[in-house]
Design a protein around this motif. Structure first.
Motif, PDB file in Angstrom:
ATOM      1  N   GLU A  50     -11.791 -13.893  -2.035  1.00  0.00           N
ATOM      2  CA  GLU A  50     -10.808 -12.982  -1.470  1.00  0.00           C
ATOM      3  C   GLU A  50     -10.427 -11.902  -2.471  1.00  0.00           C
ATOM      4  O   GLU A  50     -10.236 -10.742  -2.111  1.00  0.00           O
ATOM      5  CB  GLU A  50      -9.564 -13.769  -1.046  1.00  0.00           C
ATOM      6  CG  GLU A  50      -8.539 -12.889  -0.350  1.00  0.00           C
ATOM      7  CD  GLU A  50      -7.350 -13.705   0.121  1.00  0.00           C
ATOM      8  OE1 GLU A  50      -6.360 -13.063   0.533  1.00  0.00           O
ATOM      9  OE2 GLU A  50      -7.407 -14.938   0.090  1.00  0.00           O
ATOM     10  N   SER A  51     -10.358 -12.286  -3.759  1.00  0.00           N
ATOM     11  CA  SER A  51     -10.018 -11.300  -4.802  1.00  0.00           C
ATOM     12  C   SER A  51     -11.106 -10.248  -4.912  1.00  0.00           C
ATOM     13  O   SER A  51     -10.832  -9.050  -5.044  1.00  0.00           O
ATOM     14  CB  SER A  51      -9.832 -12.018  -6.146  1.00  0.00           C
ATOM     15  OG  SER A  51      -8.747 -12.905  -6.095  1.00  0.00           O
ATOM     16  N   LYS A  55       0.306  -4.709  -2.370  1.00  0.00           N
ATOM     17  CA  LYS A  55       1.683  -4.976  -1.977  1.00  0.00           C
ATOM     18  C   LYS A  55       2.618  -4.886  -3.180  1.00  0.00           C
ATOM     19  O   LYS A  55       3.536  -5.710  -3.346  1.00  0.00           O
ATOM     20  CB  LYS A  55       1.799  -6.377  -1.326  1.00  0.00           C
ATOM     21  CG  LYS A  55       0.787  -6.643  -0.237  1.00  0.00           C
ATOM     22  CD  LYS A  55       0.947  -5.681   0.927  1.00  0.00           C
ATOM     23  CE  LYS A  55      -0.058  -6.021   2.046  1.00  0.00           C
ATOM     24  NZ  LYS A  55      -0.024  -5.026   3.134  1.00  0.00           N
ATOM     25  N   ALA A  56       2.400  -3.885  -4.036  1.00  0.00           N
ATOM     26  CA  ALA A  56       3.187  -3.748  -5.259  1.00  0.00           C
ATOM     27  C   ALA A  56       4.493  -3.023  -4.978  1.00  0.00           C
ATOM     28  O   ALA A  56       4.593  -2.190  -4.077  1.00  0.00           O
ATOM     29  CB  ALA A  56       2.393  -2.984  -6.314  1.00  0.00           C
ATOM     30  N   LYS A  57       5.507  -3.357  -5.802  1.00  0.00           N
ATOM     31  CA  LYS A  57       6.786  -2.661  -5.690  1.00  0.00           C
ATOM     32  C   LYS A  57       6.663  -1.232  -6.202  1.00  0.00           C
ATOM     33  O   LYS A  57       7.190  -0.294  -5.596  1.00  0.00           O
ATOM     34  CB  LYS A  57       7.849  -3.422  -6.480  1.00  0.00           C
ATOM     35  CG  LYS A  57       9.205  -2.717  -6.477  1.00  0.00           C
ATOM     36  CD  LYS A  57      10.202  -3.466  -7.358  1.00  0.00           C
ATOM     37  CE  LYS A  57      11.529  -2.707  -7.376  1.00  0.00           C
ATOM     38  NZ  LYS A  57      12.513  -3.374  -8.271  1.00  0.00           N
ATOM     39  N   SER A  58       5.955  -1.064  -7.327  1.00  0.00           N
ATOM     40  CA  SER A  58       5.755   0.280  -7.894  1.00  0.00           C
ATOM     41  C   SER A  58       4.443   0.309  -8.663  1.00  0.00           C
ATOM     42  O   SER A  58       3.976  -0.723  -9.157  1.00  0.00           O
ATOM     43  CB  SER A  58       6.906   0.675  -8.815  1.00  0.00           C
ATOM     44  OG  SER A  58       6.935  -0.148  -9.969  1.00  0.00           O
ATOM     45  N   VAL A  59       3.857   1.503  -8.745  1.00  0.00           N
ATOM     46  CA  VAL A  59       2.615   1.713  -9.490  1.00  0.00           C
ATOM     47  C   VAL A  59       2.791   2.973 -10.351  1.00  0.00           C
ATOM     48  O   VAL A  59       3.147   4.041  -9.838  1.00  0.00           O
ATOM     49  CB  VAL A  59       1.400   1.887  -8.551  1.00  0.00           C
ATOM     50  CG1 VAL A  59       0.130   2.140  -9.371  1.00  0.00           C
ATOM     51  CG2 VAL A  59       1.232   0.667  -7.658  1.00  0.00           C
ATOM     52  N   THR A  60       2.532   2.841 -11.648  1.00  0.00           N
ATOM     53  CA  THR A  60       2.637   3.989 -12.568  1.00  0.00           C
ATOM     54  C   THR A  60       1.327   4.144 -13.320  1.00  0.00           C
ATOM     55  O   THR A  60       0.836   3.178 -13.921  1.00  0.00           O
ATOM     56  CB  THR A  60       3.779   3.789 -13.584  1.00  0.00           C
ATOM     57  OG1 THR A  60       5.005   3.578 -12.861  1.00  0.00           O
ATOM     58  CG2 THR A  60       3.912   5.013 -14.490  1.00  0.00           C
ATOM     59  N   VAL A  61       0.743   5.330 -13.247  1.00  0.00           N
ATOM     60  CA  VAL A  61      -0.513   5.617 -13.941  1.00  0.00           C
ATOM     61  C   VAL A  61      -0.208   6.522 -15.133  1.00  0.00           C
ATOM     62  O   VAL A  61       0.412   7.575 -14.973  1.00  0.00           O
ATOM     63  CB  VAL A  61      -1.549   6.282 -13.020  1.00  0.00           C
ATOM     64  CG1 VAL A  61      -2.850   6.532 -13.778  1.00  0.00           C
ATOM     65  CG2 VAL A  61      -1.794   5.397 -11.794  1.00  0.00           C
ATOM     66  N   THR A  62      -0.625   6.105 -16.308  1.00  0.00           N
ATOM     67  CA  THR A  62      -0.410   6.891 -17.542  1.00  0.00           C
ATOM     68  C   THR A  62      -1.758   7.224 -18.162  1.00  0.00           C
ATOM     69  O   THR A  62      -2.539   6.319 -18.481  1.00  0.00           O
ATOM     70  CB  THR A  62       0.435   6.108 -18.557  1.00  0.00           C
ATOM     71  OG1 THR A  62       1.662   5.714 -17.942  1.00  0.00           O
ATOM     72  CG2 THR A  62       0.725   6.962 -19.771  1.00  0.00           C
ATOM     73  N   SER A  74       4.925 -13.177  -5.678  1.00  0.00           N
ATOM     74  CA  SER A  74       3.852 -13.716  -6.517  1.00  0.00           C
ATOM     75  C   SER A  74       2.709 -12.711  -6.623  1.00  0.00           C
ATOM     76  O   SER A  74       2.501 -11.872  -5.741  1.00  0.00           O
ATOM     77  CB  SER A  74       3.340 -15.040  -5.917  1.00  0.00           C
ATOM     78  OG  SER A  74       2.862 -14.809  -4.607  1.00  0.00           O
ATOM     79  N   LEU A  75       1.936 -12.840  -7.682  1.00  0.00           N
ATOM     80  CA  LEU A  75       0.847 -11.895  -7.939  1.00  0.00           C
ATOM     81  C   LEU A  75      -0.244 -12.082  -6.892  1.00  0.00           C
ATOM     82  O   LEU A  75      -0.648 -13.224  -6.570  1.00  0.00           O
ATOM     83  CB  LEU A  75       0.275 -12.120  -9.331  1.00  0.00           C
ATOM     84  CG  LEU A  75       1.254 -11.911 -10.497  1.00  0.00           C
ATOM     85  CD1 LEU A  75       0.544 -12.162 -11.835  1.00  0.00           C
ATOM     86  CD2 LEU A  75       1.843 -10.522 -10.462  1.00  0.00           C
ATOM     87  N   PRO A  76      -0.792 -10.959  -6.350  1.00  0.00           N
ATOM     88  CA  PRO A  76      -1.815 -11.070  -5.297  1.00  0.00           C
ATOM     89  C   PRO A  76      -3.183 -11.444  -5.840  1.00  0.00           C
ATOM     90  O   PRO A  76      -4.054 -11.871  -5.083  1.00  0.00           O
ATOM     91  CB  PRO A  76      -1.842  -9.672  -4.686  1.00  0.00           C
ATOM     92  CG  PRO A  76      -1.395  -8.777  -5.796  1.00  0.00           C
ATOM     93  CD  PRO A  76      -0.393  -9.557  -6.582  1.00  0.00           C
ATOM     94  N   LEU A  77      -3.410 -11.302  -7.139  1.00  0.00           N
ATOM     95  CA  LEU A  77      -4.693 -11.609  -7.746  1.00  0.00           C
ATOM     96  C   LEU A  77      -4.479 -12.430  -9.001  1.00  0.00           C
ATOM     97  O   LEU A  77      -3.401 -12.396  -9.628  1.00  0.00           O
ATOM     98  CB  LEU A  77      -5.443 -10.316  -8.106  1.00  0.00           C
ATOM     99  CG  LEU A  77      -5.786  -9.342  -6.971  1.00  0.00           C
ATOM    100  CD1 LEU A  77      -6.422  -8.084  -7.554  1.00  0.00           C
ATOM    101  CD2 LEU A  77      -6.722  -9.995  -5.958  1.00  0.00           C
ATOM    102  N   SER A  78      -5.534 -13.097  -9.397  1.00  0.00           N
ATOM    103  CA  SER A  78      -5.485 -13.845 -10.651  1.00  0.00           C
ATOM    104  C   SER A  78      -5.645 -12.872 -11.819  1.00  0.00           C
ATOM    105  O   SER A  78      -6.040 -11.718 -11.648  1.00  0.00           O
ATOM    106  CB  SER A  78      -6.605 -14.887 -10.674  1.00  0.00           C
ATOM    107  OG  SER A  78      -7.866 -14.216 -10.653  1.00  0.00           O
TER     108      SER A  78
END
Length: 597
Positions: free
Chosen positions: A2-3, A42-49, A104-108
């Motif tokens: 699934e991952s 399904k993340a609360k926030s995503v920041t790309v630097t 919970s984290l969607p991936l390992s």
């Protein structure tokens, strides 16, 4: 499994976006990436630097992480996960993606590590694509602006163009052009005079060394970049770039901005050379026109008036004069401006003479108030050019202005050239007038010749209404020569001539009639006043000559309406003179016996 499917889905959506976007920019790409990751994970926030476009303090943070990093914090009784995904190129660190989760984290961690690798590959492709597009745009803009620079010779247009292209290419930066030249008429542009002091060391280093200077200020979260504006012949200023939030420009961007600054420097240099060439042409036209006009046999007063007019126009002077320095004092030539016509001007002129001819060099002073020897002159800006005529006469051209530092050094050099080309005309005019005076004057007495007197009387009888003629003869002049010698006789003649000149107006004419006989013509003087003038001269000659002599005078008069001529006027005066001699000398007779005095 699934991952892996999730990672493939993310990768597929990103590649679809690449293929469907016709004008992909960095902002669009980052916004798209954040949206896809946030939605799929399904993340609360995503920041790309990204490192090359990141503030310095953010670069330090992402470099510390170095690999997939996870930590869990407890806030108000609820857990959330924090994942950092580093992004690498073949050799370089590119940046990081920061993810926050409320559940919970969607991936390992292993799957996040795989996602980090896939995103790194995408970012490498993206970086190559975006840099290629950006470079194409940059050099397209550079070509356009260079073409415009070559077609424009206006400084304002050149500076407006560079500011516009910088603002369009790097919207997040602010710009300031620090130029060595004065540009007071460009206040609508971010242009400032480059001050040669220690207040901005980086800017001065860029100007002096010709190399780009970087200044990072972490406390203020700003980066200052100073790019020299270079031409082929020199450096004309510095382009100051101020980044907001301490952004670091990549080496390629600095190279492009340097090329742009160099193109600007070359354009400014060409514009400056164009203006200089126009000025040189104008100067040469002035010198050529002046030389041509001065070679047209003008009289001295006409030469002076013409030169003063040109100087006042081209140099925008307040006062100007041509001065001759003679053994008897200074002489301001007619045509000089009003200030130099004052009665007490000799005080100022003698100070100028002492300075110019003691040092022998032209004078160029921006502020006379601080000058040791000329501070009492009522000017600030002053140019004095010595004139050395071929006949030994010394003079000077004086040009002044009330404002300090009004004249430029280029104007000073132009004035020197102008005076150099005009000195010969002044000398020729003076020599011509001296020759004319020599032809119409008696060498010994300096009175006019009889021929000149004849011409003036005939002209007066044609245009005036009346006039008086006096004929004088020195009594017993042969005895003076026999007693004292001919040299003393000549001295007596010169003394009598000097008394005559001092006793008549500039419009009157004193002449040597022949031998010891002298003549005076008084235009527009009636018989009564003429008799009074003649009597006064007779008395002065008796009192002021040494050894003392006397004169006998014959006076004649004419007026309109009578059938009269110059010859008749002379005949009547000569007849009256003989009567004065017969009556005992040292007296005056007028035309006929009844007027004897």
């Amino acid at each position: 499994m699934e991952s892996n499917n999730k990672i493939l889905e993310i990768k597929s959506r990103i590649l679809d976006f690449f293929l469907s976007s016709s004008n992909l920019t960095q902002a669009k790409f980052l916004t798209m990436l954040q949206s896809i990751l946030k939605e799929e994970l399904k993340a609360k926030s995503v920041t790309v630097t990204m490192e090359e476009f990141s503030p310095i303090y953010d670069q330090l943070k992402v470099r510390e992480l170095g690999a997939v990093y996870q930590k869990t914090l407890e806030t108000e009784g609820s857990d959330f996960g924090y994942i950092n995904l580093p992004l690498y190129g073949d050799k370089d660190f590119l940046g990081a993606v920061e993810l926050q989760f409320t559940s919970s984290l969607p991936l390992s961690l292993e799957s996040f590590d795989e996602l980090s690798k896939e995103l790194s590959t995408i970012f490498q492709q993206y970086s190559q694509y975006i840099h290629t597009r950006f470079e194409e745009k940059q050099y397209e803009e550079l070509y356009k602006v260079t073409s415009k620079f070559h077609s424009s010779m206006r400084v304002e247009g050149i500076l407006t163009e560079i500011i516009e292209i910088l603002r369009n290419t790097y919207e997040d930066f602010s710009y300031l052009l620090l130029l060595t030249s004065d540009n007071d008429d460009l206040q609508h542009l971010p242009v400032k005079k480059l001050d040669f002091d220690d207040s901005n060391i980086s800017a001065m280093n860029a100007y002096v060394t010709g190399e780009v200077q970087l200044e990072n200020c972490i406390r203020d979260r700003r980066t200052y970049i100073y790019v020299p504006i270079k031409g082929e012949q020199g450096i004309y200023g510095v382009l100051q770039i101020i980044s907001l939030d301490s952004f670091n420009l990549p080496e390629k961007e600095l190279k492009f901005i340097t090329l742009l600054a160099n193109a600007t420097g070359t354009a400014l240099e060409n514009a400056q050379l164009y203006e200089q060439s126009k000025q040189v042409i104008s100067d040469l036209q002035l010198i050529n026109e002046t030389s041509h006009q001065l070679n047209s046999n003008l009289r001295l007063q006409e030469v002076t008036a013409y030169m003063i007019k040109k100087i006042m126009h081209f140099f925008e002077a307040k006062e100007a004069a041509f001065v001759l320095y003679k053994s008897g004092g200074t002489e301001v030539l007619p045509g000089s401006t009003e200030f130099f016509q004052q009665e007490d001007i000799g005080i100022y002129l003698s100070q100028m003479q002492d300075y110019v001819y003691s040092d022998g060099e032209p004078l160029f002073i921006g502020d006379l108030r601080v000058h040791e020897r000329l501070s009492n002159l009522p000017f600030c800006s002053c140019m004095i050019i010595p004139m050395h005529a071929s006949n030994g006469i010394k003079g000077a051209c004086v040009v002044t202005h009330t404002l300090p530092y009004f004249f430029s050094f280029e104007q000073f050099k132009l004035l020197q050239s102008l005076i150099h080309h005009s000195t010969l005309a002044f000398s020729n005019s003076m020599l011509r007038e001296e020759l004319e005076k020599y032809v119409i004057t008696d060498y010994l007495t300096k009175l006019y010749s009889r021929k000149y007197l004849d011409e003036k009387i005939k002209k007066s009888m044609k245009h005036d209404s009346y006039g008086t003629f006096i004929l004088l003869d020195i009594d017993d002049f042969k005895r003076v020569n026999d007693t004292f010698g001919h040299q003393i006789g000549d001295t007596i003649l010169m003394q009598v001539a000097s008394i005559i000149n001092a006793s008549i107006r500039e419009t009157d004419i004193g002449a040597r009639w022949g031998g010891e006989e002298l003549a005076i013509y008084l235009p527009k003087i009636d018989l009564a006043l003429g008799e009074h003038i003649a009597g006064r001269i007779i008395k002065k000659i008796e009192e002021q000559t040494s050894p003392a002599v006397t004169v006998s005078c014959g006076l004649s008069f004419w007026k309109k309406g009578l059938n009269d001529s110059a010859r008749d006027l002379f005949h009547r005066a000569d007849f009256a003179l003989l009567k004065a001699k017969d009556l005992g000398k040292n007296q005056l007779c007028i035309e006929s016996e009844e007027y004897c005095g």
